[in-house]
Design an enzyme around this catalytic site. Structure first.
Site, mmCIF file in Angstrom:
data_model
loop_
_atom_site.group_PDB
_atom_site.id
_atom_site.type_symbol
_atom_site.label_atom_id
_atom_site.label_comp_id
_atom_site.label_asym_id
_atom_site.label_seq_id
_atom_site.Cartn_x
_atom_site.Cartn_y
_atom_site.Cartn_z
ATOM 1 N N GLU A 68 14.204 17.367 -1.157
ATOM 2 C CA GLU A 68 13.026 16.708 -0.575
ATOM 3 C C GLU A 68 13.351 16.246 0.838
ATOM 4 O OE1 GLU A 68 12.200 13.373 -3.111
ATOM 5 O OE2 GLU A 68 12.197 14.628 -4.882
ATOM 6 N N LYS A 101 13.745 13.553 3.625
ATOM 7 C CA LYS A 101 14.057 12.118 3.589
ATOM 8 C C LYS A 101 13.200 11.442 4.659
ATOM 9 C CE LYS A 101 17.892 8.880 3.360
ATOM 10 N NZ LYS A 101 17.508 7.905 4.364
ATOM 11 N N ASP A 126 11.580 8.796 7.046
ATOM 12 C CA ASP A 126 12.171 7.621 7.696
ATOM 13 C C ASP A 126 11.111 6.527 7.827
ATOM 14 O OD1 ASP A 126 14.054 6.080 8.824
ATOM 15 O OD2 ASP A 126 14.092 7.109 10.755
ATOM 16 N N TYR A 148 8.094 9.642 -4.015
ATOM 17 C CA TYR A 148 9.178 10.568 -4.366
ATOM 18 C C TYR A 148 9.899 10.187 -5.661
ATOM 19 C CZ TYR A 148 11.706 6.846 -1.984
ATOM 20 O OH TYR A 148 12.184 5.622 -1.598
ATOM 21 N N LYS A 157 22.394 13.553 5.856
ATOM 22 C CA LYS A 157 21.869 12.883 7.052
ATOM 23 C C LYS A 157 21.976 13.823 8.249
ATOM 24 C CE LYS A 157 20.702 8.965 6.867
ATOM 25 N NZ LYS A 157 21.280 7.673 6.712
ATOM 26 N N CYS A 211 28.702 -11.673 41.950
ATOM 27 C CA CYS A 211 27.598 -11.819 40.987
ATOM 28 C C CYS A 211 26.266 -11.479 41.664
ATOM 29 C CB CYS A 211 27.564 -13.253 40.458
ATOM 30 S SG CYS A 211 26.102 -13.582 39.461
ATOM 31 N N CYS A 219 24.238 -15.030 41.861
ATOM 32 C CA CYS A 219 24.648 -16.197 42.648
ATOM 33 C C CYS A 219 25.722 -15.868 43.693
ATOM 34 C CB CYS A 219 25.136 -17.308 41.720
ATOM 35 S SG CYS A 219 26.698 -16.898 40.917
ATOM 36 N N CYS A 264 31.039 -13.776 35.681
ATOM 37 C CA CYS A 264 30.726 -14.735 36.726
ATOM 38 C C CYS A 264 31.054 -16.099 36.137
ATOM 39 C CB CYS A 264 29.240 -14.636 37.075
ATOM 40 S SG CYS A 264 28.647 -16.065 37.995
ATOM 41 N N CYS A 285 25.237 -20.659 37.843
ATOM 42 C CA CYS A 285 24.637 -19.349 38.144
ATOM 43 C C CYS A 285 23.250 -19.263 37.502
ATOM 44 C CB CYS A 285 25.524 -18.234 37.605
ATOM 45 S SG CYS A 285 24.743 -16.621 37.652
HETATM 46 S S1 IVH Z 1 15.280 8.814 -3.602
HETATM 47 C C1 IVH Z 1 17.925 6.301 -6.389
HETATM 48 N N1 IVH Z 1 13.849 10.385 -2.058
HETATM 49 O O1 IVH Z 1 16.041 6.874 1.596
HETATM 50 C C2 IVH Z 1 17.368 7.119 -5.307
HETATM 51 N N2 IVH Z 1 14.685 8.356 -1.147
HETATM 52 O O2 IVH Z 1 19.067 5.561 0.702
HETATM 53 C C3 IVH Z 1 16.239 6.530 -4.616
HETATM 54 N N3 IVH Z 1 13.992 7.948 1.157
HETATM 55 O O3 IVH Z 1 15.920 3.688 0.246
HETATM 56 C C4 IVH Z 1 15.842 7.183 -3.381
HETATM 57 N N4 IVH Z 1 12.791 9.774 1.412
HETATM 58 O O4 IVH Z 1 13.807 4.566 1.201
HETATM 59 C C5 IVH Z 1 14.550 9.235 -2.147
HETATM 60 N N5 IVH Z 1 12.534 11.840 -0.816
HETATM 61 C C6 IVH Z 1 13.215 10.695 -0.909
HETATM 62 C C7 IVH Z 1 13.313 9.791 0.168
HETATM 63 C C8 IVH Z 1 14.072 8.631 0.009
HETATM 64 C C9 IVH Z 1 13.212 8.650 1.994
HETATM 65 C C10 IVH Z 1 14.661 6.670 1.503
HETATM 66 C C11 IVH Z 1 14.467 5.581 0.514
HETATM 67 C C12 IVH Z 1 15.836 5.065 0.140
HETATM 68 C C13 IVH Z 1 16.718 5.740 1.148
HETATM 69 C C14 IVH Z 1 17.966 6.276 0.464
#
Ligand code: IVH
Length: 673
Positions: free
Chosen positions: A114, A116, A118, A223, A313, A407, A410, A425, A430
């Site tokens: 999936e 992730k 933000d 999710y 990440k 500075c 001053c 400084c 100052c």
């Molecule tokens: S699963 C136990 N799925 O990423 C697992 N997290 O550190 C629970 N996040 O705090 C998380 N997209 O806020 C999961 N597709 C996704 C996500 C997701 C964003 C965030 C979530 C979590 C952090 C993971």
């Protein structure tokens, strides 16, 4: 029309409006023009006005509650909201796969990949088909009740066709377009901008007035789930549960995919490394989850994270831009900091136009010159760094840069203190330092004087209405009214805030004085130990180090501070002006209960990537923890960076909870949000 008829009409309208809203906000595929939706909405509003007693709480007209809240109440999560372990490269993904297959004793495993998202992790609780509560993740155990704000997110259904009690979890976020609009609006109104969409989403959901959240065009992807009181056998896999959520009307991300080997997972990850920029929302990685729920149960959890999932990440994005200038600022302690002024560029959803250059050593090391093309990297989330110069792009017109010897405020000659790299400084008068000192003095965690922003402080100094901190308490209405953007109302609010701050408990004043090494926590400890400013002022080094948690460096800084005539004069002037000099007990730090690391003894070890040691320590202290050097049975938590050695092993031996830097960062992201 009788009641029965009205009720039937209203129910029918609600079903229709919900269907249109679902098509529009969840499926992104409206089947009727906006005018039809508006017409139905108006018809429903009219019926609700004519028959108020029949108005349903899950009516689409009731997304925005009437009254702003005083504060958010706390929510205990019935099932903790955990975070995820991380992988930063292919090898770490393969390691994850190996651990999973070994743990399950299986040749192959099906994964769901999936995006992730933000944003901000939230939980939605449904009972009898109604959304009864929406909350933040908080520290994973306790979050905040933000139901009234989440109700304003149009892609969240207020009611569903499933009466079992269950909890869905997901990420609330702000799409790029809404983020850009919001910041444009803020810029027009001279308000400070949000650094990125995640902060904007978090900031919007933490507003006490749901009308503000409603105006921010937030969205959500679901999710996962917490409590699941549905027939388990019908939904034996994560993917089948996501499909169910989708069927119930929740917005589930369409880019999710199932793979039965890690190589395909890696290809998916690689695809999104290059295509994330095409999305209209921000993602910071890919989440990989074992699909089979019974396999998930077999694998279980470590202290903070599931063994059945990980987050890949994305590497920090690098972007090229031009160094236009270097600006030099003087901090509260006189430290000189050069800042790169850059041609603005967009990195991962936020516009960057400045980056710190730290000191002359760094300028020399980078060999950075005015006019250079430089590579900027977002180290972690917000703070951009200049990582290198593209020397091949030089035209010969670039100019080398040297920090000034005097500075800029001053004109006193700058010096290096002890072994420090930074220039300082040392002029106690100052104006730049005084200005910074005043900004600190009035800040929220110090004297907490609302309405005194940097712009106003700048004017106060320019007009010489203030030349030292105590002058603040001599300001009169006539002084403030002529200042820019200060009307009758804001002047009177400000004078009230200044006057109210006189009653602050002693620790706020001690912190506000800006004594070196004395942070908020140390200020509280000193206030508790000495009770009055008088006693603290005359405390000896020996008396100070006897106080638990006050080290030699802090003790020395306090003694040095009160040796200076200017400091003694400032404190005695403040006293004469009516500022409280006595510790008032614990009532002012009641919020400590909310502190993530309250009373915990924490050890930092290994090399951190994102935070400096000092930053990590400051954050831990800010949230109530205490950092010590060695691991013992008294240690509550060890935060281990890369190549952590003996302390890490000792912690493992003693069974102490260990976080990696990423977990720490995720936790900080949540509490700071
Ligand atoms: S699963 C136990 N799925 O990423 C697992 N997290 O550190 C629970 N996040 O705090 C998380 N997209 O806020 C999961 N597709 C996704 C996500 C997701 C964003 C965030 C979530 C979590 C952090 C993971």
């Amino acid at each position: 029309m009788d009641q029965q008829e009205a009720k039937e009409k209203m129910d029918k309208l609600i079903t229709e409006i919900n269907r249109f809203a679902h098509e529009y906000y969840v499926l992104d595929h409206p089947s009727v023009p906006d005018a039809v939706y508006d017409e139905k909405f108006q018809a429903l509003l009219q019926l609700e006005t004519d028959f108020p007693a029949l108005t349903r709480t899950d009516s689409p007209t009731k997304r925005v509650g009437a009254e702003p809240l005083d504060k958010f109440s706390k929510v205990q999560h019935e099932i903790p909201m955990l975070s995820l372990g991380n992988a930063f490269n292919e090898q770490e993904l393969r390691d994850f796969d190996r651990r999973v297959r070994n743990g399950l004793n299986k040749e192959s495993v099906t994964y769901v990949c999936e995006l992730k998202i933000d944003g901000l992790a939230v939980s939605l609780m449904y009972e009898n088909g109604q959304l009864v509560r929406g909350s933040t993740r908080g520290d994973g155990t306790t979050g905040e009740d933000i139901t009234s704000n989440l109700r304003t997110v149009k892609s969240i259904p207020l009611s569903i066709k499933e009466t079992a009690r269950f909890e869905v979890r997901g990420e609330a976020f702000m799409p790029h377009a809404s983020f850009i609009n919001l910041n444009e609006e803020k810029e027009k109104n001279n308000e400070s901008l949000f650094a990125n969409p995640r902060n904007a989403a978090a900031g919007s959901l933490r507003q006490l007035d749901p009308k503000i959240a409603a105006s921010r065009n937030l969205d959500i992807f679901l999710y996962g789930y917490g409590l699941w009181e549905l027939e388990e056998n019908n939904y034996p896999t994560h993917s089948s549960r996501l499909n169910l959520l989708e069927k119930l009307g929740f917005k589930v991300n369409q880019e999710r995919r199932k793979y039965d080997n890690i190589e395909d997972v890696i290809s998916y990850v690689e695809y999104w490394v290059t295509h994330r920029k095409d999305l209209n929302y921000e993602i910071d990685g890919i989440v990989i989850k074992v699909d089979d729920i019974s396999d998930q149960e077999t694998l279980g959890f470590t202290a903070r994270t599931p063994r059945w999932a990980t987050a890949y990440k994305f590497p920090a994005t690098e972007t090229v831009t031009t160094l236009l200038d270097v600006e030099v600022s003087v901090g509260r302690t006189g430290a000189i900091t050069p800042t790169a002024v850059l041609e603005p560029v967009l990195i991962d959803g936020s516009t960057v136009s400045r980056a710190t250059l730290h000191n002359q050593d760094q300028i020399n090391e980078l060999d950075i010159r005015l006019g250079d093309q430089v590579v900027l990297k977002k180290a972690g989330d917000i703070i951009p760094k200049v990582v290198r110069v593209i020397k091949e792009e030089r035209t010969g017109d670039e100019e080398t840069y040297q920090l000034p010897t005097d500075c800029p405020a001053c004109h006193t000659e700058l010096v290096h203190l002890d072994e420090e790299v930074a220039l300082r400084c040392l002029n106690p008068d100052c104006p730049a330092q005084l200005q910074e000192a005043l900004i600190h003095f009035v800040s929220r965690n110090a004297m907490n004087i609302d309405g005194l922003g940097e712009k106003v402080i700048e004017q106060l100094f320019q007009k010489q209405l203030v030349t030292s901190i105590d002058d603040l308490y001599r300001l009169k209405k006539e002084d403030l009214l002529p200042l820019e953007r200060m009307g009758e109302k804001s002047v009177s609010n400000l004078l009230n805030a200044i006057s109210a701050s006189k009653d602050n408990s002693l620790e706020k004043l001690i912190f506000g004085l800006g004594i070196r090494f004395i942070g908020e926590k140390a200020a509280t400890i000193l206030a508790q130990a000495f009770d009055t400013m008088d006693k603290l002022r005359s405390a000896t080094f020996e008396q100070l180090v006897q106080v638990d948690e006050i080290g030699e460096k802090m003790a020395d800084a306090v003694v040095q501070y009160f040796h200076k005539d200017e400091a003694l004069e400032l404190v005695s002037n403040l006293e004469v002006l009516g500022v409280n000099m006595v510790y008032q007990g614990n009532e002012n730090i009641a919020s400590e209960q909310d502190l993530l690391f309250k009373d915990q003894t924490i050890v930092l070890t290994g090399k951190m990537d994102y935070y400096t040691r000092k930053e990590a320590k400051q954050l831990i202290e800010k949230y109530g923890g205490n950092v010590t050097g060695s691991v013992s049975s008294n240690t509550d938590l060890v935060i281990a960076g890369e190549s952590a050695g003996s302390k890490f092993e000792q912690a493992q031996k003693l069974g102490i909870t260990i976080w990696d830097e990423e977990t720490f960062k995720e936790e900080m992201k949540e509490v700071e949000a």
